[in-house]
Scaffold this motif. Structure first.
Motif, short mmCIF file in Angstrom:
data_model
loop_
_atom_site.label_atom_id
_atom_site.label_comp_id
_atom_site.label_asym_id
_atom_site.label_seq_id
_atom_site.Cartn_x
_atom_site.Cartn_y
_atom_site.Cartn_z
N PHE A 40 38.73 46.33 46.82
CA PHE A 40 37.93 45.95 47.99
C PHE A 40 37.43 47.17 48.75
O PHE A 40 36.28 47.20 49.19
CB PHE A 40 38.74 45.03 48.93
CG PHE A 40 38.85 43.63 48.42
CD1 PHE A 40 37.71 42.85 48.21
CD2 PHE A 40 40.09 43.08 48.13
CE1 PHE A 40 37.81 41.54 47.74
CE2 PHE A 40 40.19 41.78 47.65
CZ PHE A 40 39.05 41.01 47.45
N HIS A 41 38.27 48.19 48.89
CA HIS A 41 37.84 49.41 49.58
C HIS A 41 36.65 50.05 48.88
O HIS A 41 35.64 50.39 49.51
CB HIS A 41 38.98 50.42 49.69
CG HIS A 41 38.52 51.74 50.24
ND1 HIS A 41 38.30 51.94 51.58
CD2 HIS A 41 38.18 52.89 49.61
CE1 HIS A 41 37.86 53.18 51.76
NE2 HIS A 41 37.78 53.77 50.58
N GLU A 72 37.94 40.41 39.65
CA GLU A 72 39.25 40.21 39.04
C GLU A 72 39.46 41.20 37.89
O GLU A 72 40.57 41.73 37.71
CB GLU A 72 39.40 38.77 38.55
CG GLU A 72 40.78 38.43 38.02
CD GLU A 72 41.90 38.62 39.03
OE1 GLU A 72 43.01 38.98 38.59
OE2 GLU A 72 41.68 38.45 40.25
N GLN A 73 38.41 41.48 37.12
CA GLN A 73 38.51 42.48 36.05
C GLN A 73 38.86 43.85 36.61
O GLN A 73 39.69 44.57 36.06
CB GLN A 73 37.19 42.57 35.27
CG GLN A 73 36.95 41.45 34.31
CD GLN A 73 35.64 41.65 33.56
OE1 GLN A 73 34.66 42.15 34.11
NE2 GLN A 73 35.63 41.25 32.31
N LEU A 74 38.22 44.22 37.74
CA LEU A 74 38.49 45.50 38.36
C LEU A 74 39.94 45.56 38.85
O LEU A 74 40.64 46.56 38.63
CB LEU A 74 37.52 45.75 39.52
CG LEU A 74 37.75 47.02 40.34
CD1 LEU A 74 37.70 48.27 39.46
CD2 LEU A 74 36.74 47.10 41.48
N ALA A 105 46.20 47.11 43.99
CA ALA A 105 44.97 47.08 43.19
C ALA A 105 43.86 46.35 43.93
O ALA A 105 42.70 46.79 43.94
CB ALA A 105 45.25 46.42 41.84
N SER A 106 44.21 45.26 44.58
CA SER A 106 43.21 44.50 45.36
C SER A 106 42.67 45.34 46.50
O SER A 106 41.47 45.40 46.74
CB SER A 106 43.81 43.22 45.91
OG SER A 106 44.21 42.37 44.87
N ASP A 132 32.93 52.35 49.72
CA ASP A 132 32.61 53.57 48.98
C ASP A 132 32.11 53.27 47.56
O ASP A 132 32.70 53.69 46.58
CB ASP A 132 33.86 54.46 48.92
CG ASP A 132 33.54 55.89 48.52
OD1 ASP A 132 32.35 56.23 48.34
OD2 ASP A 132 34.50 56.67 48.38
N PRO A 133 30.98 52.55 47.44
CA PRO A 133 30.47 52.26 46.10
C PRO A 133 30.09 53.52 45.32
O PRO A 133 30.24 53.57 44.10
CB PRO A 133 29.26 51.35 46.34
CG PRO A 133 28.95 51.46 47.79
CD PRO A 133 30.18 51.94 48.48
#
Length: 196
Positions: free
Chosen positions: A30-31, A8-10, A25-26, A36-37
């Motif tokens: 999630f992507h 939620e912060q992200l 934004a969500s 793609d971390p």
């Protein structure tokens, strides 16, 4: 008070970007986390680096990692011309054309009385000082064609007229390659008035 979940912060952090709502934004969050971390890490590092190292040029106020930006320090630029823009993004857009070889002054905004933003808030005094100190013979007003941009251009033009400096304004009119039936009426009216 309950702690905010990191996801939620992200999402809330991504929403500060212009035009990004909750859904976008969500989707981005999630992507990055799912697919793609490493890209998310690069993004975080690039943002951190930019925030720590980017500053305003001491002469023109654009964003740079140097005290004087590469444009202001380029001796090949025409120092007799000074193009006034509202934001660093506007300067970048003009630079991409390759049509202008003078110097710039970035106002960092525009006059907007409804929001309490006046000439002192956007650096007009610094602009006038810059014009007074150097070989500037022409100031090109490239503020946006909004009511606020027009008001800003008018205030600057009046101040420069009192100092005897030549002041010009970007022209406006029908875009190249467009068909008149699809152009808005205000643009057509200005093109007729400003015809050459």
């Amino acid at each position: 008070m309950a702690a905010v979940h990191p996801l939620e912060q992200l999402i809330q952090a991504l929403r500060i970007l212009p035009g990004v709502g909750v859904k976008s934004a969500s989707r981005m969050a999630f992507h990055m986390l799912q697919h793609d971390p490493q890209g998310a890490q690069r993004l975080a590092q690039a943002l951190n680096h930019a925030v720590e190292h980017i500053q305003h040029c001491q002469r023109c106020h654009t964003l740079t990692d140097l005290s004087i930006c590469s444009t202001c320090s380029d001796q090949r630029r025409d120092a007799t011309k000074l193009c006034v823009v509202e934001t660093p993004a506007d300067q970048t857009a003009l630079e991409r054309t390759g049509a202008y070889q003078g110097l710039y002054f970035v106002l960092m905004g525009r006059i907007n009385p409804l929001e309490g933003i006046g000439p002192k808030d956007i650096g007009i005094h610094q602009l006038l000082a810059r014009v007074s100190e150097g070989p500037v013979r022409e100031v090109i007003l490239a503020t946006n064609f909004t009511s606020e941009g027009e008001a800003t251009a008018h205030v600057i033009a009046e101040a420069l007229k009192a100092r005897g400096v030549s002041c010009t304004r970007l022209s406006r009119g029908v875009p190249i390659g467009s068909e008149l039936e699809y152009v808005d009426l205000g643009t057509i009216a200005h093109a007729l008035v400003d015809r050459r």
